[in-house]
Design an enzyme around this catalytic site. Structure first.
Site: not given
Ligand code: 13P
Length: 256
Positions: A9-11, A95, A97, A167, A173, A209, A230-231
């Site tokens: 997920n590149w957000k 999600h 967020e 999640e 994050g 994470s 994500g990251g």
């Molecule tokens: P991180 O891997 O950066 O913690 O993000 C997780 C996430 O929100 C994937 O959708």
């Protein structure tokens, strides 16, 4: 046996040019995967560039959200049929967020799941408790409520069209990954709720994470069907390491 899903997920992180560059670096690995499905969800403006790079490579392209109607006066939204027409095979829905920063309600999330599934997309339903909810001992009730709100009623009971991503909000994050017992417990609880709602076994991913350092431990939990990352998915070397880890572990699982 279903393949392990490693989804990036590149957000709202990469421009179209940066996304294309990352996709180009990932491309050679995609063709070597046997036990792993590689999924990527770039930002909307990068979908086109990533699609061009991926061509016919075995990588699933997805959106980070989707509306439920085919069209209409919904400024700022993208319809599931538009995403499907474009070539997306999945959409992230609910999600954390979206839920916490943009205050998307259970009702909205539920509509988005239904809209995605009705228009040929796989909905990746994201659920998870906040730190306050975990500390108050409410993790199970929060997960159950999120699952029932989105998966109840007349939603088609198809294993092809739904993926759950667990999640924990406090792990996203933050560098604080949930412990193996926490993941195992939450995943078996999710399995039991999903079964109670009369769904077949759905893939349940872990997100929060995930890094190449912790991924093999996470994948050692038998109820974990993969990860939503994500990251670490923004870094080609790390993404590739996650895919390789999945190939190794999934190989062992198949043998076991
Ligand atoms: P991180 O891997 O950066 O913690 O993000 C997780 C996430 O929100 C994937 O959708």
């Amino acid at each position: 046996m279903r393949k392990t899903i490693v989804a990036g997920n590149w957000k709202m992180n990469l421009t179209a040019a940066e996304s294309a560059r990352l996709a180009r670096e990932l491309l050679p690995v995609a063709a070597t995967l046997n036990k792993t499905e590689m999924w990527v969800a770039p930002s909307f403006t990068a979908l086109w560039a990533v699609k061009e790079v991926l061509g016919t490579a075995p990588v699933s392209l997805g959106a980070q959200n989707c509306h439920w109607e085919e069209r209409g006066a919904y400024t700022g939204e993208t319809s599931p049929s538009m995403l499907h027409e474009f070539g997306c095979s999945f959409a992230l829905v609910g999600h954390s967020e979206r839920r916490h920063v943009f205050k998307e309600s259970e009702e909205l999330v539920s509509k988005r799941v239904r809209g995605a599934v009705a228009h040929g997309l796989t909905a990746v339903l994201c659920i998870g408790e906040t730190l306050a909810e975990r500390e108050a001992g409410e993790t199970e009730s929060v997960l159950a409520q999120q699952l029932k709100a989105s998966l109840g009623g007349d939603l088609v009971r198809s294993a092809e069209k739904l993926v759950i991503a667990y999640e924990p909000v406090w792990a996203i994050g933050t560098g604080k990954v949930a412990s193996i017992p926490e993941i195992a417990h939450a995943h078996s609880f999710i399995h039991s709720v999903v079964e109670g709602l009369e769904f077949p076994q759905l893939p349940i991913l872990y997100g929060g994470s995930v890094t190449p350092d912790n991924f093999s431990d996470i994948l050692s939990v038998p109820t974990v069907g993969g990860a939503l990352v994500g990251g670490a998915s923004l870094d080609a070397a790390k993404f590739i390491q996650l895919l390789r880890t999945s190939e190794g572990i999934s190989e062992n699982r198949a043998v076991a």
